[in-house]
Scaffold this active site. Structure first.
Site, mmCIF file in Angstrom:
data_model
loop_
_atom_site.group_PDB
_atom_site.id
_atom_site.type_symbol
_atom_site.label_atom_id
_atom_site.label_comp_id
_atom_site.label_asym_id
_atom_site.label_seq_id
_atom_site.Cartn_x
_atom_site.Cartn_y
_atom_site.Cartn_z
ATOM 1 N N LYS A 93 16.813 13.933 -8.108
ATOM 2 C CA LYS A 93 16.235 12.871 -7.284
ATOM 3 C C LYS A 93 17.106 11.611 -7.236
ATOM 4 O O LYS A 93 17.171 10.928 -6.230
ATOM 5 C CB LYS A 93 14.838 12.507 -7.799
ATOM 6 C CG LYS A 93 13.817 13.633 -7.718
ATOM 7 C CD LYS A 93 13.204 13.702 -6.355
ATOM 8 C CE LYS A 93 12.182 14.793 -6.118
ATOM 9 N NZ LYS A 93 11.653 15.592 -7.188
ATOM 10 N N GLU A 115 6.640 7.470 -2.864
ATOM 11 C CA GLU A 115 5.622 8.419 -3.321
ATOM 12 C C GLU A 115 6.217 9.213 -4.481
ATOM 13 O O GLU A 115 7.435 9.273 -4.629
ATOM 14 C CB GLU A 115 5.260 9.383 -2.178
ATOM 15 C CG GLU A 115 6.127 10.657 -2.056
ATOM 16 C CD GLU A 115 7.586 10.418 -1.670
ATOM 17 O OE1 GLU A 115 7.920 9.300 -1.234
ATOM 18 O OE2 GLU A 115 8.402 11.359 -1.819
ATOM 19 N N SER A 382 17.208 22.065 -11.059
ATOM 20 C CA SER A 382 16.990 20.773 -10.399
ATOM 21 C C SER A 382 16.599 19.658 -11.362
ATOM 22 O O SER A 382 16.798 18.485 -11.077
ATOM 23 C CB SER A 382 15.920 20.911 -9.309
ATOM 24 O OG SER A 382 14.751 21.517 -9.829
HETATM 25 C C1 PLP Z 1 10.908 16.806 -7.033
HETATM 26 C C2 PLP Z 1 11.455 17.967 -7.696
HETATM 27 C C3 PLP Z 1 11.582 19.204 -7.034
HETATM 28 C C4 PLP Z 1 11.042 19.462 -5.657
HETATM 29 O O1 PLP Z 1 11.546 18.660 -4.661
HETATM 30 P P1 PLP Z 1 12.628 19.155 -3.617
HETATM 31 O O2 PLP Z 1 12.686 18.034 -2.645
HETATM 32 O O3 PLP Z 1 12.149 20.424 -3.015
HETATM 33 O O4 PLP Z 1 13.904 19.319 -4.354
HETATM 34 C C5 PLP Z 1 12.203 20.237 -7.700
HETATM 35 N N1 PLP Z 1 12.657 20.092 -8.964
HETATM 36 C C6 PLP Z 1 12.539 18.926 -9.626
HETATM 37 C C7 PLP Z 1 13.043 18.852 -11.029
HETATM 38 C C8 PLP Z 1 11.942 17.831 -9.024
HETATM 39 O O5 PLP Z 1 11.832 16.684 -9.705
#
Ligand code: PLP
Length: 402
Positions: A93, A115, A382
């Site tokens: 993020k 948000e 992620s």
């Molecule tokens: C917010 C988040 C997601 C999902 O959001 P995307 O916009 O689809 O990437 C996935 N993994 C993590 C660790 C997140 O914080």
């Protein structure tokens, strides 16, 4: 964002998807954001500042880690993990927040609003607001504030005000509505940092561009390590920001299969799911035309996933387009499969990955054994999973909160 305007953009759509369906009160402001973004996106000074913060504050480039034990254990393709969990604040993020906050600063804004679902985007926004000396207010569904208490407190520590949203089903989609309303009521000093590849133009494009650092790095890193491109790139999809960032630089490389993993919750065929692309239909919501889980009257359905970061009823318009073109495939992963992957990757590689990311890892667990040893998978982790430990424990019948 219920009172939709007609689509004001003729261009910059993803086929039939995308566009700009926004209330009257936001038209001027969103056009101003568009103009600012067009002005700065290729500006060398802007890009230098963006990359300096990515590298020297957010800890980029992130590692492309060869998961040798996991590869051997699964007995098929070689698996590389793109470690966005190692970024400052623990997820991808921050890449997007730095980019949008720099645009906000150049527009003369002093207040950031956002948000958040699981809290990662809120934490990233609060972090950059602290760094830039800007005011920060975060909107979070009340239900999410309860299942992600640690992140709520982190945001407060960083100086942000957190609003628990009690509208609707009190989750992510309601938090987006509340933030849009707040923005419409106060545009002069305020910038809305959208956390995923969703919303009206230019947000999906900004998020794509800022997150594409993931695939630009991974391509260079895999070419260095293996001398060839991967056969497959896998990432989880909520709104789709880490996935679009992971795919971006490979979209023109036809030989690279792109796989997005959606949250199937209790199963794609149940009503407790968030598998938007597999189960959804074309609609207009949150300022964009895309695929949504909705009933026959176009009312947005309740969605469900164990992961607060993936239970969004829509998906970014570029993913809807990639699915339509069959350039990317989207698969549903259940809660059970994701929790198993959470435990597997911890024990096998010593990595506690976010439950969102474990949806992608679960797919890798299934597909890698079916591939040959000279094939390569790049899977994006992620985020890190510290925030999820207590809900995983609960899923296993253990209460660690007392
Ligand atoms: C917010 C988040 C997601 C999902 O959001 P995307 O916009 O689809 O990437 C996935 N993994 C993590 C660790 C997140 O914080």
């Amino acid at each position: 964002m219920k009172e939709m305007q007609k689509d004001t953009t003729d261009i910059r759509k993803y086929g039939q998807f995308g566009g700009q369906y926004i209330p009257e009160t936001l038209v001027n402001e969103i056009n101003a954001v568009s103009k600012a973004y067009d002005r700065y996106k290729n500006d060398p000074e802007f890009l230098a500042e963006f990359h300096d913060l990515l590298n020297n504050y957010a800890n980029r480039p992130s590692l492309l880690y060869y998961a040798e034990k996991m590869s051997k254990d699964l007995g098929g393709a070689k698996i590389y993990l793109k470690r966005e969990d190692l970024n400052h604040t623990g997820a991808h993020k921050i890449n997007n927040v730095i980019g949008q906050a720099l645009i906000a600063k150049r527009m003369g804004k002093t207040r950031l609003i956002a948000e958040t679902g699981a809290g990662q985007h809120g934490v990233a926004t609060a972090t950059i607001a602290a760094l830039f000396g800007m005011e920060c207010e975060i909107f979070m569904g009340k239900k999410d504030t309860e299942r992600q208490k640690l992140n709520v407190y982190r945001m407060q520590l960083l100086g942000a005000k957190v609003h628990a949203v009690t509208n609707g089903s009190m989750v992510l989609k309601d938090a987006v509505n509340a933030t849009m309303q707040e923005w419409a009521s106060r545009v002069d000093d305020t910038f809305y940092i959208l956390g995923s590849a969703v919303g009206p133009y230019p947000f999906p494009e900004m998020v794509h561009d800022f997150q594409s650092v993931i695939s630009k790095e991974s391509k260079q890193q895999i070419l260095e390590a293996e001398g060839k491109l991967p056969d497959m790139v896998v990432a989880c999809v909520g709104g789709g920001s880490n996935a679009i960032g992971s795919f971006a630089d490979y979209i023109d490389d036809e030989g690279v299969q792109l796989i997005g993993c959606e949250a199937a919750g209790k199963g794609v065929d149940t009503d407790q799911t968030a598998a938007t692309i597999e189960r959804g239909s074309v609609g207009i919501f949150h300022g964009m035309k895309s695929l949504f889980l909705q009933n026959d009257d176009g009312q947005i359905d309740k969605v469900y996933s164990i992961s607060a970061g993936l239970d969004y009823p829509g998906v970014g318009p570029e993913h809807a387009r990639l699915a339509e073109l069959k350039r990317a495939q989207y698969v549903g992963i259940t809660d059970d499969e994701a929790v198993n992957a959470f435990e597997y990757i911890a024990k096998t590689e010593g990595i506690i990955a976010a439950i969102e990311s474990c949806h992608a890892l679960a797919y890798v667990q299934k597909i890698a054994p079916k591939m040959s040893k000279d094939q390569i998978i790049v899977c994006t982790v992620s985020g890190r999973g510290d925030k999820d430990v207590s809900s995983i424990a609960k899923y296993r019948g253990v209460d660690i909160d007392d």
